[in-house]
Structures are given as structure tokens and as C-alpha cells.
Write a protein that holds these residues in place. Structure first.
Motif, PDB file in Angstrom:
ATOM      1  N   ALA A 111       0.890  -1.160   0.093  1.00 53.69           N
ATOM      2  CA  ALA A 111       0.037  -0.104  -0.056  1.00 53.69           C
ATOM      3  C   ALA A 111       0.877   1.395  -0.030  1.00 53.69           C
ATOM      4  CB  ALA A 111      -0.848  -0.107   1.168  1.00 53.69           C
ATOM      5  N   ALA A 112       2.022   1.159   0.675  1.00 56.04           N
ATOM      6  CA  ALA A 112       3.082   2.327   0.680  1.00 56.04           C
ATOM      7  C   ALA A 112       3.656   2.518  -0.714  1.00 56.04           C
ATOM      8  CB  ALA A 112       3.924   2.060   1.890  1.00 56.04           C
ATOM      9  N   ILE A 113       3.905   1.513  -1.306  1.00 54.01           N
ATOM     10  CA  ILE A 113       4.436   1.486  -2.654  1.00 54.01           C
ATOM     11  C   ILE A 113       3.365   2.271  -3.448  1.00 54.01           C
ATOM     12  CG2 ILE A 113       5.279   0.178  -4.720  1.00 54.01           C
ATOM     13  CD1 ILE A 113       5.929  -2.081  -2.841  1.00 54.01           C
ATOM     14  N   GLU A 114       2.104   1.618  -3.645  1.00 52.85           N
ATOM     15  CA  GLU A 114       1.171   2.485  -4.509  1.00 52.85           C
ATOM     16  C   GLU A 114       1.131   3.928  -4.157  1.00 52.85           C
ATOM     17  OE1 GLU A 114      -1.785   0.224  -6.324  1.00 52.85           O
ATOM     18  OE2 GLU A 114      -1.119   2.331  -7.254  1.00 52.85           O
ATOM     19  N   LYS A 115       1.190   4.266  -2.885  1.00 52.91           N
ATOM     20  CA  LYS A 115       0.957   5.817  -2.541  1.00 52.91           C
ATOM     21  C   LYS A 115       2.196   6.474  -3.110  1.00 52.91           C
ATOM     22  CE  LYS A 115      -1.390   5.598   1.653  1.00 52.91           C
ATOM     23  NZ  LYS A 115      -1.070   5.478   3.291  1.00 52.91           N
ATOM     24  N   ALA A 116       3.411   5.835  -3.300  1.00 52.53           N
ATOM     25  CA  ALA A 116       4.657   6.457  -3.668  1.00 52.53           C
ATOM     26  C   ALA A 116       4.875   6.569  -5.110  1.00 52.53           C
ATOM     27  CB  ALA A 116       5.733   5.920  -2.931  1.00 52.53           C
ATOM     28  N   ILE A 117       4.033   6.142  -5.868  1.00 52.66           N
ATOM     29  CA  ILE A 117       4.376   6.079  -7.232  1.00 52.66           C
ATOM     30  C   ILE A 117       4.054   7.231  -8.015  1.00 52.66           C
ATOM     31  CG2 ILE A 117       3.385   5.108  -9.459  1.00 52.66           C
ATOM     32  CD1 ILE A 117       4.312   2.697  -8.182  1.00 52.66           C
ATOM     33  N   THR A 118       4.927   7.857  -8.655  1.00 47.67           N
ATOM     34  CA  THR A 118       4.833   8.880  -9.273  1.00 47.67           C
ATOM     35  C   THR A 118       5.053   8.664 -10.882  1.00 47.67           C
ATOM     36  OG1 THR A 118       6.873   9.964  -9.551  1.00 47.67           O
ATOM     37  CG2 THR A 118       5.616  10.263  -7.557  1.00 47.67           C
ATOM     38  N   ILE A 124      10.707  -0.887  -8.609  1.00 49.42           N
ATOM     39  CA  ILE A 124      10.389  -0.967  -7.226  1.00 49.42           C
ATOM     40  C   ILE A 124      11.403  -2.018  -6.853  1.00 49.42           C
ATOM     41  CG2 ILE A 124       8.726  -1.999  -5.399  1.00 49.42           C
ATOM     42  CD1 ILE A 124       6.479  -1.455  -7.796  1.00 49.42           C
ATOM     43  N   VAL A 125      11.953  -1.677  -5.699  1.00 50.91           N
ATOM     44  CA  VAL A 125      13.058  -3.077  -5.247  1.00 50.91           C
ATOM     45  C   VAL A 125      12.581  -3.331  -3.674  1.00 50.91           C
ATOM     46  CG1 VAL A 125      15.392  -3.370  -4.301  1.00 50.91           C
ATOM     47  CG2 VAL A 125      14.934  -1.475  -6.058  1.00 50.91           C
ATOM     48  N   PRO A 126      11.772  -4.553  -3.832  1.00 51.77           N
ATOM     49  CA  PRO A 126      11.150  -5.311  -2.676  1.00 51.77           C
ATOM     50  C   PRO A 126      12.581  -6.154  -1.860  1.00 51.77           C
ATOM     51  CG  PRO A 126      10.329  -6.218  -4.580  1.00 51.77           C
ATOM     52  CD  PRO A 126      11.352  -5.314  -5.102  1.00 51.77           C
ATOM     53  N   VAL A 127      12.670  -5.936  -0.720  1.00 51.33           N
ATOM     54  CA  VAL A 127      13.673  -6.761   0.140  1.00 51.33           C
ATOM     55  C   VAL A 127      13.227  -7.673   0.534  1.00 51.33           C
ATOM     56  CG1 VAL A 127      15.672  -6.383   1.531  1.00 51.33           C
ATOM     57  CG2 VAL A 127      15.032  -4.445   0.059  1.00 51.33           C
ATOM     58  N   ARG A 128      13.775  -8.891   0.735  1.00 47.09           N
ATOM     59  CA  ARG A 128      13.334 -10.062   1.520  1.00 47.09           C
ATOM     60  C   ARG A 128      14.181  -9.957   2.795  1.00 47.09           C
ATOM     61  NH1 ARG A 128      10.800 -10.211  -2.303  1.00 47.09           N
ATOM     62  NH2 ARG A 128      10.771 -11.627  -4.088  1.00 47.09           N
ATOM     63  N   LEU A 129      13.511  -9.053   3.520  1.00 48.76           N
ATOM     64  CA  LEU A 129      14.426  -8.692   5.039  1.00 48.76           C
ATOM     65  C   LEU A 129      14.364  -9.972   6.006  1.00 48.76           C
ATOM     66  CD1 LEU A 129      16.001  -6.406   5.738  1.00 48.76           C
ATOM     67  CD2 LEU A 129      14.393  -5.736   7.143  1.00 48.76           C
ATOM     68  N   MET A 136       4.790 -10.475  -2.854  1.00 53.08           N
ATOM     69  CA  MET A 136       4.802 -10.360  -4.353  1.00 53.08           C
ATOM     70  C   MET A 136       3.671 -10.188  -5.166  1.00 53.08           C
ATOM     71  SD  MET A 136       8.101  -9.834  -4.528  1.00 53.08           S
ATOM     72  CE  MET A 136       8.385  -9.621  -6.359  1.00 53.08           C
ATOM     73  N   GLU A 137       2.796 -10.796  -5.211  1.00 53.75           N
ATOM     74  CA  GLU A 137       1.516 -10.704  -6.011  1.00 53.75           C
ATOM     75  C   GLU A 137       1.054  -9.430  -6.125  1.00 53.75           C
ATOM     76  OE1 GLU A 137      -0.441 -14.332  -4.738  1.00 53.75           O
ATOM     77  OE2 GLU A 137      -1.591 -14.568  -6.865  1.00 53.75           O
ATOM     78  N   ALA A 138       0.903  -8.728  -4.863  1.00 50.68           N
ATOM     79  CA  ALA A 138       0.500  -7.188  -4.693  1.00 50.68           C
ATOM     80  C   ALA A 138       1.418  -6.543  -5.417  1.00 50.68           C
ATOM     81  CB  ALA A 138       0.195  -6.943  -3.372  1.00 50.68           C
ATOM     82  N   ILE A 139       2.621  -6.557  -5.085  1.00 55.36           N
ATOM     83  CA  ILE A 139       3.673  -5.856  -5.947  1.00 55.36           C
ATOM     84  C   ILE A 139       3.949  -5.839  -7.419  1.00 55.36           C
ATOM     85  CG2 ILE A 139       6.132  -5.218  -5.892  1.00 55.36           C
ATOM     86  CD1 ILE A 139       6.226  -6.234  -2.761  1.00 55.36           C
ATOM     87  N   MET A 140       3.681  -7.033  -7.752  1.00 57.74           N
ATOM     88  CA  MET A 140       3.719  -7.441  -9.278  1.00 57.74           C
ATOM     89  C   MET A 140       2.758  -6.675  -9.899  1.00 57.74           C
ATOM     90  SD  MET A 140       6.613  -8.590  -9.841  1.00 57.74           S
ATOM     91  CE  MET A 140       6.484  -9.042 -11.459  1.00 57.74           C
ATOM     92  N   LYS A 141       1.175  -6.660  -9.177  1.00 56.94           N
ATOM     93  CA  LYS A 141       0.064  -6.209  -9.772  1.00 56.94           C
ATOM     94  C   LYS A 141       0.415  -4.639  -9.845  1.00 56.94           C
ATOM     95  CE  LYS A 141      -4.752  -6.677  -8.280  1.00 56.94           C
ATOM     96  NZ  LYS A 141      -5.632  -6.959  -7.524  1.00 56.94           N
TER      97      LYS A 141
END
Ligand SMILES: Cc1ncc(COP(=O)(O)O)c(C=O)c1O
Length: 385
Positions: A111-118, A124-129, A136-141
């Protein structure tokens, strides 16, 4: 935090032979061991291309170079990560856009990624911390909707499986545009020096990654792009070939230790054990507790008196670091991240932890946490004097 020596003792004959064979062959750079490791790793990850390189930071940098990201392009990543992720973005004069994480899993919040998109967002760099996948499904969407690349920073989660909602399983790092990893010795698949790799199913991108890691060279002494020099050497490759054969057993050993910790700390009012995401298994690069109502420094000091190491990953978020401050994300931004910084404490986590050691560690943590600040304070005073 790790016991690489005991791990080596167990595989000593395999490692020693492999290393001596490389020395005897004198094929130290780009030799057959590198090619064999590459092929075996491709098979393990079920991915078309593995491109080895010198370390996990280079892997991220080369991925961004090969994707043609240009100065001013925005790249979204979590503020709660190791600095390397943001560092390469800034180094390439791209703009790091830091966002919030999920409080349970420590992974980037879609949700934070979506808000930060311009309109300037390019990746996008997701980290597997700490050893499990982001959602990933949400991120890929989101990436598909906004037509941006996904670079999976898999340095802390090699071997981890991502489970799609339809039951399909893929190895972490093989879902986005490109995945990266580090073979730093303490990583789940670590060599005996530095090493890294990139992986992708895209043939054209794989060729570009290979070229960028080799001075931008398209054929010998013809340089089509400004690249860099980033190689995995044969000695590290041969060690990784041996360790790759043990990687799933290593993940199982880490999980066994995590289960022991989970049980020992279950329902403790001051201790929150790490959440396990429904979409991912966990390979426990780190076992990270969240403690409340506990003086963490004193707890660490108390554990140190019993020769138990404990680390704070990480004491400062990237957006609060001197080099990465920006008006876009003031120090007080990201309340979840800021809360985590004050609560997290990672316990020893590796492949060689015996039940005896785990009992010793968990007893000490429970004593340190549960005995109250006064008692711990007195112990600390005694230690200091
Ligand atoms: C999340 C993450 N990304 C990148 C890196 C960088 O890897 P390396 O140290 O091999 O450059 C690390 C290393 O600790 C890491 O934890």
C-alpha cells in the motif's frame, strides 16, 4: 551470530578437494567452476539465467544499469533495509523513494508503494528482509499497472519459496524483472569471500546484465556500453557449488532453531516472535524478536556476559541516515519503521545451533527480559565494575 567454522568442519573434505582442484587447474577467473555453479544454480532456482558477479551490492547496481535507469528516475524501496539497497540507487543518480514496511514481516508494504508511485517511478525494489518474501503478488500487480520494473533484493532470502494464491510456487528472486543476491559468508548461501549474482528469465536482459558486468563488452575489446568489472572468482564458485548441495538442509536447520525460539518465547508479554507470511516460507537469515518494556542495551549487555551475541538490525533506518536524508521523508516519517528500530533484537541464527545451545540462549533471554530492569541493571553494574 553465525558459526561458519563448525559448518565448514562438517563439509571439510568436499570443500578442501574443490578448492585444491581449482588451484591445480589454475583457472581462477571465469573458469569451468563458475560455469558449472551458474548452471546448477539456474536449475536450483528454476530460472533461465544466472549471471554471477562480485557481490550483492554490484548485483543491484548492474541490474539498474542494465535496465537503462537514468538520473532522476525514481526507485521505490523500504527504509527498513541494509543500506546497500538505497546506496546503489543514489550512486547511479537515481532518486531513492523510501517507504514503510509491514510491522509483522518487516517486508515492504504494497500500500505504501502504491502511494509513492509518481510519473517518474521506474522501478520497485522489494527486499526479502531477514529471510522471507514480500507480498509479491500485490507488488507485481502495482508494477504491471504502472509499467515499472521489479528488482528483487534477495540477499537475505536465497532458497526461499513464494506461494501464489493459486498454489503456484516460485523461488524468491525469480518473480520480478530481475533478482539479485549476495554470497557474503554469513548469508544463507555464503562463500568464503565476496560474491553475488543476478537472475532473470528474460534472454535479452540476461545478455545485457552479462555485458554490463564485463566492462560493457559485447565481444572481446568492443565496448558498447559503459559497464563495470564485477566477477565471481572460481574459488568462490567451487565453494558455492558444494554449499548449494546443502542449502535446503541449511534452511531446515535454521527453521528448526527458529521453531525452538518460537516455542520458548511464545505468549511472553514483552516478546514478539517473528511473524511468518502466509505467502512465503521463511529461511531465517535472521531470527529477529521485537521486545517492549525492556531496556534493549541492558539486555544485550546481559547476554554478552553469557557470551551470547545479539545484534540490532538495524538501529537507524535509511531515511534517517546522514547521507540519505531528504525533505520527501523527514526523520519522523514511517512510524512502523521507527517503532521497529526501538524494538528489534536478533539472536544467533545459523545452521549449527544445538538444542543445548538454544536452551542456553533462550534461558538467558528469558532471564534478561523477565527478571525486570532492576535485576538486569544490577547485573550490568556488576559487569561494568
Ligand atoms: C538486503 C541486502 N542487500 C544487499 C546486500 C549487499 O550484499 P554484499 O555485501 O554482498 O554487497 C546485503 C548485504 O548484507 C543485504 O543484506
Amino acid at each position: 551470530m553465525v558459526d561458519l567454522k563448525s559448518q565448514y568442519e562438517k563439509i571439510k573434505p568436499e570443500i578442501d578437494k574443490a578448492v585444491l582442484d581449482v588451484i591445480a587447474s589454475s583457472a581462477f577467473i571465469n573458469g569451468p567452476e563458475v560455469k558449472s555453479f551458474q548452471a546448477e544454480f539456474e536449475k536450483y532456482l528454476d530460472v533461465k539465467h544466472v549471471i554471477p558477479c562480485a557481490n550483492g551490492t554490484d548485483a543491484l547496481q548492474i541490474a539498474m544499469m542494465a535496465l537503462g535507469l537514468k538520473p532522476g528516475d525514481e526507485v521505490i524501496t523500504a527504509s527498513f533495509t541494509y543500506v546497500a539497497t538505497a546506496e546503489v540507487i543514489a550512486l547511479l543518480q537515481l532518486t531513492p523513494v523510501l517507504v514503510e514496511v509491514n510491522p509483522g514481516t518487516f517486508t515492504i508494504d504494497p500500500a505504501a508503494i502504491e502511494k509513492a508511485i509518481t510519473p517518474k517511478t521506474k522501478a520497485i525494489v522489494p527486499v526479502r528482509l531477514f529471510g522471507q518474501c514480500a507480498d509479491m503478488e500485490a507488488i507485481m500487480k502495482i508494477a504491471k499497472k504502472h509499467n515499472v520494473f521489479v528488482i528483487e533484493d534477495n540477499a537475505q532470502a536465497i532458497g526461499c519459496d513464494y506461494k501464489y494464491s493459486d498454489g503456484t510456487v516460485k523461488k524468491a528472486g525469480t518473480i520480478g524483472t530481475v533478482g539479485t543476491t549476495s554470497f557474503f559468508p554469513s548469508k544463507n548461501l555464503g562463500c568464503y569471500g565476496d560474491g553475488g549474482a543476478m537472475f532473470t528469465n528474460d534472454d535479452a536482459l540476461a545478455a545485457k546484465l552479462r555485458m554490463m558486468a564485463n566492462h560493457g563488452q559485447s565481444k572481446l575489446y568492443y565496448h558498447d556500453e559503459i559497464g563495470c568489472n564485477s566477477r565471481l572468482d572460481s574459488m568462490q564458485a567451487t565453494i558455492l557449488r558444494v554449499k548449494l548441495r546443502h542449502l535446503d538442509d541449511y534452511a531446515a536447520a535454521r527453521n528448526q532453531a527458529a521453531n525452538y525460539y518460537d516455542k520458548a518465547f511464545a505468549n511472553h508479554p514483552k516478546i514478539k516472535t517473528p511473524a511468518r507470511a502466509s505467502w512465503s516460507n521463511h529461511v531465517f537469515h535472521q531470527y529477529t524478536l521485537q521486545v517492549t518494556g525492556v531496556d534493549r542495551d541492558k539486555l544485550r549487555g546481559f547476554l554478552a556476559t553469557k557470551e551470547i551475541p545479539a545484534m540490532i538490525y538495524y538501529p537507524v533506518a535509511v531515511h534517517q541516515q546522514k547521507a540519505y536524508r531528504s525533505d520527501r521523508s523527514p526523520d519522523s516519517a514511517f512510524p512502523v519503521t521507527i517503532d521497529l528500530l526501538t524494538k528489534v533484537i536478533s539472536l544467533p541464527m545459523h545452521t549449527e545451533l544445538s538444542d543445548e545451545q538454544l536452551k542456553y540462549i533462550t534461558d538467558a533471554v528469558l532471564e534478561g527480559v523477565g527478571s525486570g530492569q532492576e535485576v538486569m541493571g544490577k547485573k550490568q553494574e556488576a559487569i561494568s565494575s
